[in-house]
Design a protein around this motif. Structure first.
Motif, PDB file in Angstrom:
ATOM      1  N   SER A  39       0.847  -0.903   0.031  1.00  0.00           N
ATOM      2  CA  SER A  39       0.115   0.182   0.083  1.00  0.00           C
ATOM      3  C   SER A  39       0.691   1.532  -0.212  1.00  0.00           C
ATOM      4  O   SER A  39       2.284   1.424   0.843  1.00  0.00           O
ATOM      5  N   LEU A  40       0.050   2.234  -0.736  1.00  0.00           N
ATOM      6  CA  LEU A  40       1.207   3.475  -0.663  1.00  0.00           C
ATOM      7  C   LEU A  40       0.709   4.575   0.172  1.00  0.00           C
ATOM      8  O   LEU A  40      -0.578   5.034   0.602  1.00  0.00           O
ATOM      9  N   ALA A  41       1.392   4.980   1.326  1.00  0.00           N
ATOM     10  CA  ALA A  41       0.510   5.666   2.524  1.00  0.00           C
ATOM     11  C   ALA A  41       1.926   7.336   2.512  1.00  0.00           C
ATOM     12  O   ALA A  41       2.435   7.376   1.743  1.00  0.00           O
ATOM     13  N   ARG A  42       1.258   8.215   3.321  1.00  0.00           N
ATOM     14  CA  ARG A  42       1.085   9.450   3.166  1.00  0.00           C
ATOM     15  C   ARG A  42       2.939   9.886   3.727  1.00  0.00           C
ATOM     16  O   ARG A  42       3.161   8.624   4.690  1.00  0.00           O
ATOM     17  N   GLY A  43       4.059  10.536   2.997  1.00  0.00           N
ATOM     18  CA  GLY A  43       5.226  10.221   2.820  1.00  0.00           C
ATOM     19  C   GLY A  43       5.813  11.052   4.410  1.00  0.00           C
ATOM     20  O   GLY A  43       6.551  10.346   4.736  1.00  0.00           O
ATOM     21  N   ASP A  44       4.661  11.497   5.504  1.00  0.00           N
ATOM     22  CA  ASP A  44       5.348  12.256   6.743  1.00  0.00           C
ATOM     23  C   ASP A  44       5.802  10.745   6.716  1.00  0.00           C
ATOM     24  O   ASP A  44       5.686  11.571   8.659  1.00  0.00           O
ATOM     25  N   ILE A  63       4.294   8.176  -0.256  1.00  0.00           N
ATOM     26  CA  ILE A  63       3.900   8.935  -2.012  1.00  0.00           C
ATOM     27  C   ILE A  63       3.498  10.556  -0.462  1.00  0.00           C
ATOM     28  O   ILE A  63       3.038  10.981  -0.146  1.00  0.00           O
ATOM     29  N   TYR A  64       4.474  11.368  -1.315  1.00  0.00           N
ATOM     30  CA  TYR A  64       4.243  12.584  -0.362  1.00  0.00           C
ATOM     31  C   TYR A  64       3.548  13.247  -1.488  1.00  0.00           C
ATOM     32  O   TYR A  64       3.707  14.201  -2.605  1.00  0.00           O
ATOM     33  N   HIS A  74      10.758  14.034  -4.795  1.00  0.00           N
ATOM     34  CA  HIS A  74      11.273  13.748  -6.075  1.00  0.00           C
ATOM     35  C   HIS A  74      11.846  11.840  -5.711  1.00  0.00           C
ATOM     36  O   HIS A  74      11.640  11.208  -6.430  1.00  0.00           O
ATOM     37  N   ILE A  75      11.124  11.882  -3.993  1.00  0.00           N
ATOM     38  CA  ILE A  75      11.247  10.806  -3.742  1.00  0.00           C
ATOM     39  C   ILE A  75       9.846   9.600  -4.457  1.00  0.00           C
ATOM     40  O   ILE A  75       9.860   8.487  -4.576  1.00  0.00           O
ATOM     41  N   ASN A  76       8.730   9.996  -4.468  1.00  0.00           N
ATOM     42  CA  ASN A  76       7.411   9.909  -5.388  1.00  0.00           C
ATOM     43  C   ASN A  76       8.058   8.752  -6.890  1.00  0.00           C
ATOM     44  O   ASN A  76       7.503   7.896  -6.886  1.00  0.00           O
ATOM     45  N   TYR A  77       8.708   8.678  -7.423  1.00  0.00           N
ATOM     46  CA  TYR A  77       9.193   8.600  -8.350  1.00  0.00           C
ATOM     47  C   TYR A  77      10.156   7.072  -8.075  1.00  0.00           C
ATOM     48  O   TYR A  77       9.996   6.224  -9.061  1.00  0.00           O
ATOM     49  N   GLN A  78      11.003   7.533  -6.906  1.00  0.00           N
ATOM     50  CA  GLN A  78      11.273   6.331  -6.430  1.00  0.00           C
ATOM     51  C   GLN A  78       9.993   5.039  -6.426  1.00  0.00           C
ATOM     52  O   GLN A  78      10.735   4.116  -6.374  1.00  0.00           O
ATOM     53  N   THR A 114      -2.890   7.919  -9.531  1.00  0.00           N
ATOM     54  CA  THR A 114      -3.642   6.099  -9.746  1.00  0.00           C
ATOM     55  C   THR A 114      -3.202   6.250 -11.604  1.00  0.00           C
ATOM     56  O   THR A 114      -2.460   5.491 -11.460  1.00  0.00           O
ATOM     57  N   ALA A 115      -3.238   7.785 -12.084  1.00  0.00           N
ATOM     58  CA  ALA A 115      -3.826   7.631 -13.421  1.00  0.00           C
ATOM     59  C   ALA A 115      -1.847   7.741 -14.039  1.00  0.00           C
ATOM     60  O   ALA A 115      -1.921   7.021 -14.834  1.00  0.00           O
ATOM     61  N   ARG A 116      -0.978   7.844 -13.207  1.00  0.00           N
ATOM     62  CA  ARG A 116       0.701   8.364 -14.006  1.00  0.00           C
ATOM     63  C   ARG A 116       0.728   7.142 -13.260  1.00  0.00           C
ATOM     64  O   ARG A 116       1.918   6.491 -14.161  1.00  0.00           O
ATOM     65  N   LEU A 117       0.368   6.607 -12.252  1.00  0.00           N
ATOM     66  CA  LEU A 117       0.725   4.735 -12.507  1.00  0.00           C
ATOM     67  C   LEU A 117       0.666   4.295 -12.924  1.00  0.00           C
ATOM     68  O   LEU A 117       1.343   2.545 -12.998  1.00  0.00           O
ATOM     69  N   ALA A 118      -0.684   4.084 -13.196  1.00  0.00           N
ATOM     70  CA  ALA A 118      -1.135   2.961 -14.643  1.00  0.00           C
ATOM     71  C   ALA A 118      -0.760   3.231 -15.804  1.00  0.00           C
ATOM     72  O   ALA A 118      -0.066   2.197 -16.174  1.00  0.00           O
TER      73      ALA A 118
END
Length: 297
Positions: A39-44, A63-64, A74-78, A114-118
């Motif tokens: 699962s993707l969770a809030r970055g903080d 996910i930030y 930039h961590i979202n890209y990782q 969601t669209a970006r990841l898909a």
């Protein structure tokens, strides 16, 4: 496809859900699906390397959002790259498409994550399927709630013209996903109690009188643990969206200790016969679940 078939879906799979109840949402999806789910969770929440390692073991990725610091975006890209590797293993990822958590009965506008990841997965040749999912709670504070999880139709790359500009594909994706989630997420303005009752109906728990004494005993035997967990949660999270999830986590982590403590106390008083206390706790707890008795309203 029926719900049972949905729960046995093979990867690569992206579950796109609303997000009304903090990390409890992720726990429920992880329990339901046969497929391993990250699962993707809030970055903080990933404030240190130690916490990051622990959450990663628990199959969570950060996910930030911009309000959590533009320097962290930039961590979202990782994270997306890590999701691609998960998809390549034919596993699943859970993303909360609204981008935030609010204890309410309605669907909020969707973000583009969601669209970006898909789209990223499809461009890399991964046969990803996106499963719209709506999770609905009869209460965000009361113990003994009902939870309705509803699924939409699978979304694949065949639904879109990927030769179009990315922005256009994102918009088309969100329109399709929003339309499906709108049918899956309950809309209950202002927590309207009558509408809430209409959506969830009566409790499916039986009201057989033969279970009543054991159910009441189960409620009383477990009340000290529940009351203590609720007091601690109210002390630190009384106004937080994490209230329900925290009280669940406290009960989940402390219940084995509670069982052991009561059993050891019983054994110190009655010797080997005290082990029957463990059986009694399990039996009365099962009766409580089957019988419509509430610890609180």
């Amino acid at each position: 496809m029926d719900k049972q078939s949905m729960l046995k879906l093979k990867g690569p799979l992206l579950i796109a859900s609303n997000h009304p109840n903090s990390f409890l949402d992720a726990i429920i999806f992880d329990i339901l699906f046969d497929l391993p789910i990250t699962s993707l969770a809030r970055g903080d929440a990933f404030q240190s390397k130690q916490v990051f390692r622990i959450l990663r073991i628990l199959k969570m990725l950060p996910i930030y959002r911009i309000r959590e610091g533009a320097e962290n975006l930039h961590i979202n890209y990782q994270t997306f790259d890590a999701c691609i590797e998960i998809f390549k293993k034919n596993e699943g990822v859970l993303i909360f498409s609204e981008g935030l958590c609010v204890n309410e009965w309605r669907l909020r506008p969707l973000k583009k994550g969601t669209a970006r990841l898909a789209l990223k997965a499809w461009k890399e040749g991964i046969p990803l399927k996106v499963l719209p999912a709506g999770i609905n709670y009869s209460s965000f504070r009361r113990y003994g709630k009902l939870i309705h999880v509803r699924f939409g139709e699978l979304i694949g790359k065949e639904h879109f013209d990927l030769s179009l500009a990315e922005g256009n594909v994102y918009n088309q994706f969100n329109e399709l996903l929003q339309a499906q989630l709108q049918q899956l997420v309950y809309e209950i303005p202002g927590g309207n109690y009558n509408l809430l009752q209409e959506k969830f109906g009566k409790s499916p728990r039986t009201t057989k009188r033969v279970l009543a004494p054991l159910a009441l005993m189960g409620a009383l035997l477990h009340a000290p643990l529940y009351v203590l967990a609720k007091l601690i949660t109210q002390l630190f999270f009384s106004k937080s969206i994490h209230f329900d999830a925290v009280i669940f986590a406290l009960l989940f982590l402390s219940y084995p200790v509670y069982l052991l403590s009561i059993t050891l106390l019983a054994c110190s008083i009655w010797g080997g016969w005290g082990l029957l206390c463990l059986l009694l706790l399990f039996l009365t707890a099962a009766c409580y679940v089957k019988y419509d008795i509430r610890l609180d309203k």
